[in-house]
Design a protein around this motif. Structure first.
Motif, PDB file in Angstrom:
ATOM      1  N   TYR A   1       5.107  30.487 -43.731  1.00  0.00           N
ATOM      2  CA  TYR A   1       5.729  30.833 -42.635  1.00  0.00           C
ATOM      3  C   TYR A   1       6.998  30.235 -41.922  1.00  0.00           C
ATOM      4  CZ  TYR A   1       6.690  33.036 -37.985  1.00  0.00           C
ATOM      5  OH  TYR A   1       7.308  34.167 -36.862  1.00  0.00           O
TER       6      TYR A   1
ATOM      7  N   LYS B   1       9.669  32.574 -41.678  1.00  0.00           N
ATOM      8  CA  LYS B   1      10.423  33.032 -40.900  1.00  0.00           C
ATOM      9  C   LYS B   1      12.513  33.155 -41.211  1.00  0.00           C
ATOM     10  CE  LYS B   1      10.840  31.075 -36.317  1.00  0.00           C
ATOM     11  NZ  LYS B   1       9.694  29.829 -35.165  1.00  0.00           N
TER      12      LYS B   1
ATOM     13  N   ARG C   1      13.015  30.137 -24.221  1.00  0.00           N
ATOM     14  CA  ARG C   1      11.604  30.410 -24.767  1.00  0.00           C
ATOM     15  C   ARG C   1      11.555  29.166 -24.670  1.00  0.00           C
ATOM     16  NH1 ARG C   1       7.936  32.017 -27.981  1.00  0.00           N
ATOM     17  NH2 ARG C   1       8.858  32.289 -29.950  1.00  0.00           N
TER      18      ARG C   1
HETATM   19  C1  LIG Z   1      -7.149  28.208 -39.106  1.00  0.00           C
HETATM   20  C2  LIG Z   1      -5.508  28.704 -38.861  1.00  0.00           C
HETATM   21  C3  LIG Z   1      -4.775  27.200 -39.795  1.00  0.00           C
HETATM   22  C4  LIG Z   1      -4.185  29.570 -38.647  1.00  0.00           C
HETATM   23  C5  LIG Z   1      -3.249  29.059 -38.401  1.00  0.00           C
HETATM   24  C6  LIG Z   1      -2.711  30.249 -37.852  1.00  0.00           C
HETATM   25  C7  LIG Z   1      -2.339  29.193 -36.788  1.00  0.00           C
HETATM   26  C8  LIG Z   1      -1.744  28.495 -35.783  1.00  0.00           C
HETATM   27  C9  LIG Z   1      -1.269  31.097 -36.220  1.00  0.00           C
HETATM   28  C10 LIG Z   1      -0.501  30.790 -34.927  1.00  0.00           C
HETATM   29  C11 LIG Z   1       0.185  31.895 -35.065  1.00  0.00           C
HETATM   30  C12 LIG Z   1       1.576  31.836 -34.025  1.00  0.00           C
HETATM   31  C13 LIG Z   1       1.898  30.891 -32.312  1.00  0.00           C
HETATM   32  C14 LIG Z   1       3.062  32.163 -34.338  1.00  0.00           C
HETATM   33  C15 LIG Z   1       4.419  32.489 -34.094  1.00  0.00           C
HETATM   34  O1  LIG Z   1       5.101  31.315 -34.703  1.00  0.00           O
HETATM   35  P1  LIG Z   1       6.420  31.453 -34.417  1.00  0.00           P
HETATM   36  O2  LIG Z   1       7.473  29.582 -34.741  1.00  0.00           O
HETATM   37  O3  LIG Z   1       7.396  32.548 -34.599  1.00  0.00           O
HETATM   38  O4  LIG Z   1       6.479  30.719 -33.095  1.00  0.00           O
HETATM   39  P2  LIG Z   1       6.847  30.484 -31.356  1.00  0.00           P
HETATM   40  O5  LIG Z   1       8.708  30.651 -31.458  1.00  0.00           O
HETATM   41  O6  LIG Z   1       6.864  30.487 -30.570  1.00  0.00           O
HETATM   42  O7  LIG Z   1       7.243  28.538 -32.316  1.00  0.00           O
END
Ligand SMILES: CC(C)=CCC/C(C)=C/CC/C(C)=C/COP(=O)(O)OP(=O)(O)O
Ligand code: HEM
Length: 292
Positions: free
Chosen positions: A125, A130, A71
């Motif tokens: 996270y 994670k 992905r």
């Molecule tokens: C106001 C502020 C600063 C807020 C920040 C919050 C923010 C940008 C949340 C995004 C959530 C998100 C797409 C999580 C996935 O990460 P992942 O690493 O699990 O997913 P991926 O594999 O697609 O990168």
């Protein structure tokens, strides 16, 4: 060769667009009339830039696993379209710009809470949760649920109970949103040893947890009406949306269709968008009927 499109992709523009929308709805619900211009313009810009900076830092810190997962392997860092140095500079520039905008034109409380959300998602996270626990996205969901509160504090300068209701809605929504996708992308996460729930506890266990959180979501999304924050327009729309989400949650339990989790994930995105649009429409409808 790097291109502006690569920088745009770093910002996760569709996710950030929905984040910004929930923040704007937080601003609109915080007041009866229109919010002051500084909250609307500077608040929106500051929150959007902070979320984009957080997304870019997530791309940087996840570049090794992103290169392996189907992905994410076409992202700007794994493909070499952008270097890590460029991403660091980009994330720092827009992150600092967001803080300056919020402190100068909005208020310090919003700047501090936005910074905490940025660190919560981009650092806590991404680097720790994670990789540490299948509850990663439940806890990390707090950062993604913050934007309506940030919108609210942009206008009022304080955290009120109604703002926390909006927080709770996104907090309860995040697990079914993400776990539906995680079922579909289970092999990706297993390949890079990321302990997402379907990898550690299996697909069936995850389906049950999607149902539990969807029931929680149904309860939490009724609170704006129960507390008098929103009216019947909201309740009627939310009930239809909730019926759809429950349908998906039960269908996932009964059905092994490989495409169903992806359809549930897509539904979750539409659900949140429409739910927040309903909160906004109901807010002005109520003001209009009371004023008339
Ligand atoms: C106001 C502020 C600063 C807020 C920040 C919050 C923010 C940008 C949340 C995004 C959530 C998100 C797409 C999580 C996935 O990460 P992942 O690493 O699990 O997913 P991926 O594999 O697609 O990168
Ligand atoms: C911890 C919290 C969250 C996690 C782990 C998460 C995870 C994800 C992932 C992995 C995707 C990518 C799907 C794909 O590539 O096909 C995605 C897509 C999406 N997420 Fe989330 N998400 C979270 C919170 C949020 C929040 C708070 C919002 C907005 C309020 C949001 C809005 C979206 C949208 C709009 C998409 C679709 C993007 C597209 O069409 O490309 N997510 N989410």
């Amino acid at each position: 060769m790097s291109h502006w499109r690569d920088y745009l992709e770093l910002c996760k523009p569709r996710v950030v667009a929905l984040i910004v929308f929930t923040a704007v709805v937080g601003m609109l619900l915080a007041t009866t009339g229109l919010p002051p211009w500084n909250a609307l313009l500077a608040g929106t810009a500051g929150i959007g830039l902070a979320a984009s900076s957080a997304a870019a830092i997530n791309h940087l810190l996840d570049r090794r696993i992103d290169a392996v997962m189907a992905r994410t392997r076409e992202r700007p860092l794994p493909t070499g379209h952008l270097t890590s140095t460029r991403v660091v500079v980009f994330a720092a520039v827009i992150g600092i710009a967001s803080m300056i905008i919020l402190v100068v034109f909005v208020n310090v409380l919003t700047a501090v809470l936005t910074f905490a959300s940025l660190i919560g998602y981009a650092v806590i996270y991404t680097t720790w949760l994670k990789r540490a626990t299948p509850q990663n996205i439940v806890i990390g969901g707090a950062a993604g649920a913050a934007p309506p509160v940030l919108g609210w504090t942009s206008v009022t300068g304080q955290v009120d109970a109604d703002a926390l209701l909006l927080f709770l809605i996104i907090f309860a929504w995040t697990p079914p949103h993400f776990w539906a996708l995680a079922i579909y992308r289970r092999a990706d996460y297993a390949a890079v040893d990321i302990p997402m729930l379907p990898v550690t506890h299996g697909v069936n266990f995850t389906r049950w947890h999607i149902l539990f959180y969807t029931i929680l979501l149904v309860i939490v999304t009724t609170l704006p009406w129960l507390t008098g924050m929103s009216g019947l327009v909201y309740l009627a729309g939310a009930t239809v949306l909730n019926a759809g989400f429950l349908w998906y949650a039960f269908a996932l339990l009964r059905n092994d269709d490989l495409q169903l989790p992806m359809r549930a994930f897509k539904y979750s995105v539409v659900y949140l968008m429409v739910l927040f649009a309903l909160l906004m429409v109901d807010h002005y409808f109520t003001a209009w009927t009371v004023g008339a």
